[in-house]
Design a protein around this motif. Sequence first.
Motif, short mmCIF file in Angstrom:
data_model
loop_
_atom_site.label_atom_id
_atom_site.label_comp_id
_atom_site.label_asym_id
_atom_site.label_seq_id
_atom_site.Cartn_x
_atom_site.Cartn_y
_atom_site.Cartn_z
N LYS A 553 0.85 -1.19 0.00
CA LYS A 553 0.00 0.00 0.00
C LYS A 553 0.89 1.24 0.00
O LYS A 553 1.72 1.40 0.91
CB LYS A 553 -0.87 -0.03 1.25
N ILE A 554 0.75 2.07 -1.00
CA ILE A 554 1.54 3.31 -1.04
C ILE A 554 0.63 4.48 -1.44
O ILE A 554 -0.42 4.28 -2.06
CB ILE A 554 2.73 3.22 -2.02
N ASP A 555 1.07 5.65 -1.04
CA ASP A 555 0.32 6.87 -1.38
C ASP A 555 0.85 7.39 -2.72
O ASP A 555 1.99 7.86 -2.81
CB ASP A 555 0.51 7.90 -0.27
N LEU A 582 -4.37 6.14 -1.99
CA LEU A 582 -3.69 4.87 -1.73
C LEU A 582 -3.93 3.87 -2.86
O LEU A 582 -5.05 3.68 -3.32
CB LEU A 582 -4.18 4.28 -0.41
N ILE A 583 -2.84 3.27 -3.28
CA ILE A 583 -2.92 2.22 -4.28
C ILE A 583 -2.03 1.06 -3.83
O ILE A 583 -1.21 1.23 -2.90
CB ILE A 583 -2.46 2.69 -5.69
N LEU A 584 -2.21 -0.08 -4.47
CA LEU A 584 -1.27 -1.18 -4.24
C LEU A 584 -0.17 -1.05 -5.28
O LEU A 584 -0.43 -1.07 -6.48
CB LEU A 584 -1.97 -2.53 -4.39
N GLY A 585 1.06 -0.90 -4.83
CA GLY A 585 2.12 -0.67 -5.80
C GLY A 585 3.50 -0.95 -5.26
O GLY A 585 3.68 -1.33 -4.10
N ARG B 224 14.78 3.49 2.67
CA ARG B 224 13.60 4.15 2.10
C ARG B 224 13.92 4.70 0.72
O ARG B 224 15.00 5.24 0.49
CB ARG B 224 13.12 5.30 2.99
N ASN B 225 12.96 4.54 -0.14
CA ASN B 225 13.11 5.05 -1.51
C ASN B 225 12.78 6.53 -1.55
O ASN B 225 11.83 6.98 -0.92
CB ASN B 225 12.16 4.27 -2.43
#
Lengths: 695, 236
Positions: A553-555, A582-585, B224-225
């Motif tokens: 899950k990332i923004d 939020l998406i899955l990525g 962290r990226n």
Amino acid sequence: MPRFGIKTQITLLSLGLLSIPLVGLSYWEDIRKATLDAQVRIQEIEAKAIATTLLATQQNIRELLAADEDSELQKHALSAPSINQPIRMDGLFGDWPVQVNTPPRFNLDHPVWLAVPDVQNETAFSLRLAQSSQHLYVAIDVRDNKVVFRKDSHLRLDYNDHIQLTYHDESGMLRRVILPAEKEGALASYYTDRQWQYGHDIEPANSYRKSNEKIASHKTGVQGYWHKTAEGYTVEFRLPTAQLDTVQPKIHFAIVDVDDNPAYGPQAIVASLPKSLEDKLNPVALHARELQRVIDQLKNTYARLWIYDSRGREWAFAERDPQGNQLPQNEFTPTAFDSQCVKDALQGKIKPLRPMTDNNGKSNRLLVCYPIIEKGETLGVVVIDESTNHILAQEEARISVIASKIGSAIILLLFVLLIYAFTLVRRISRLSEEAGKSIDPHGRIERTTIKASQHFPDEIGDLSRSITTLLEKQHSYMNFLERIPQTLRHEISNPLNKLRTSLENLLDHQPELADDTYIRKIDSGIEQISRITLHLTEAASLESAIQEEQLMKIDLIKFLDGYLSAWGEQLECSQWDKSPALILGDSSRLEQLFDKLLDNAISFCPENGKAQVHVERHSDKVTVNIENDGPVLPTESSVELFSPMVSTRSSGSSIHLGLGLHIAKLISDQHKSKLSGRNREDNSGVIFSIEFELI
Amino acid sequence: MTYRIAIVEDDIDQQQNYADALQRRGFETQCYTFVEEALHGISNDQPDLVLLDVVLGDDSDGGFTICRKLLDRGDNIPIIFLTDRSDEIDQVFGLRLGAWDYQTKPISLALLAERIKGLLRIHQARSVDTNNDNSNNKSTTANPDLAIDEEKSFASWHGKTLPLTLTEFRLLTAIMKAGPEGIDYNDLSESTMQRMVTNGTINSHIKNIRKKFNKLGPAFQCIRNKPGFGYRWEKS
């Protein structure tokens, strides 16, 4: 063009099977005609045989059928049509045959006696006769304005209204029977003498057998009913034909009207013969027993048989059980004498086939008439009547059985055909569906084996196996194509490494060559090839690598803010809503994806141009649009845009292996997002859009 | 001290180039072309380090065979695969066999020499450490959970050894040193001491590093990226 599925086609074709019953129907018409033809011949032969038999066996045939010498008397002959059902003796005439509904009527034209001549007397009667095989039926409707009944105290029978019945018995003796008006109900009858006054016992006709016995006067054999009516009275009775002379049958009726004082005698006597013939009896055509016996043998063979004499008198009649006749209902009482067939036969013409038609013009009876000819003289005619329905009943029954079997077979066949069609269609549909699923929307083969109909030893099975073979070959070819970058990389790496290490060693030995133009060009070329192999490697390894990666899950908005800021002045970014999306990525893969799209956009920008990035927020998705001015896409087909090793635009000296968009597409698919490319509406540039589903 | 490098390469030109370059940099070299020849030669005259190509003549896995046999018989020799087989599965396989490094062609001879020197230095340091005791690890990080010994290219997480490759170790060290400010892709590329390292390659290495951390303790999120920039270290 309208679509006709295989199911529809087979259903329509199957309807062609219905032509079989139609062919059968026409065949049935032929059978029907042949059957009727055969029946006509049989009836003709039968009629001829009967006529011949009668001539051969009945010595007195001429006596039976020859014309009566007294032509004056013949004018007063009474008709007694045959009936096929007994008539109820109840004084009511509703159950009498139709053709005797207009009976002859006798009135003062036939006066025998008038007490007061020249005074109008209304006494009259109508007379109905009919015969069965056992009885002569008589119905008399008397008009009498005053009915005088017999009193109990009267011994005499003539002091009241009564009917005088005269006939010749079986031995030719004259018999007189008086039918007095006694009461409503059972009819009284008495043998009487010449004076018609008292009951009179008689000698039996066959007295040689019982010579000492007499028949009591009241045992006349007459059974009947006396019924009072508004206009007078009616009498209905029957007399056994065995008591009658059937060779020259004769019968006479006289109505005696008694009024007021009976001692003065009757007011009027009206008879069935005029006074000029008062000593005679009316001829009546009764079935001749000898002839009746002959045709009775055949009565169950045909619907009806008649023997008429040349004057039209019916001498014999036989009828099959009425239930089995199947003759038209409107012919309640059979008669054939009036037909043209009989008339022709009596003239010596043999025209056997006289099909009778019903109201619809359809043949429903076969009437065969054959003349009885002796010494050139036509004595009578044999008539055989049969219903076509009866003739055809058995054939129809057989045909019906065959038709029902054929119909059942056709229905079964249709059913089987339809099931087969549905099975075929289902198999083809499954094959089509499976074949469709074997290739993804981008043309990549996802599976090479088609299971549908794979093991069926028929054409669809062959098709399934052919598709499998085709897919395997195509898959193999696709593998080959997909492995080209890797293969190229493998094949190039060694010579490239040889070049690079050789050049490096050369420069180590001769450092002054480092500034040589050609050496620099060689170095640059090696560098370029190295980059190509690197890109090839990246593309080749990406597909397998992303399959094992798990998305987190990332923004997306936060990611884009950080990511795009690193591009600095090369991009022109519009403002967008900064709330989290939020998406899955996988951020590194997204980075790789946007690197490719932005590299692509910038590389096609005109000099000093900038790529533009817009973010569109929706309730359930976020779309990132990357635009650039410059050459448009020759195609907007995703298959062509994102295929590996396909470069749709030329951008001068830059290296374009067509792998960038392919890699972007792979990562987009990994993220279950939708990547598409299109030209601006005004063709001033290109827009690549990637649409992410929010979680 | 002169180190002896065994070069196993079936392409004579490349073999010669490696040998020339390394000899110029003070290494002794012994060259082999085929599997049996290499195994025999290395057994008789053990080198300090082996450069192995994977494909040797018709034997597509000849390099892997040599590596397995050398390590099976207990030879503690640093092995570098130097091959055109760049598939990840080959790299993983080669490293799991026990190779110290896996380099894909084309390579820079200068960088190769540096890597060799580095590996020999590490090997020597680890050998000394093995002969003495294991208490002299020099941690170059202030993070108490992460211990890095650059000299030995050794890293541990919560006291457990991180089985990193040399490239991964170098990337981790670079990120650690950059701290929260982060290090960009260019610097990370340079730190790998390889040519032609793309951002994607670095990302792949980082993924592998994270996996190895997570095997020792879940929920590792220190690397962290920084999208579009590079990576940074964030204390957990």
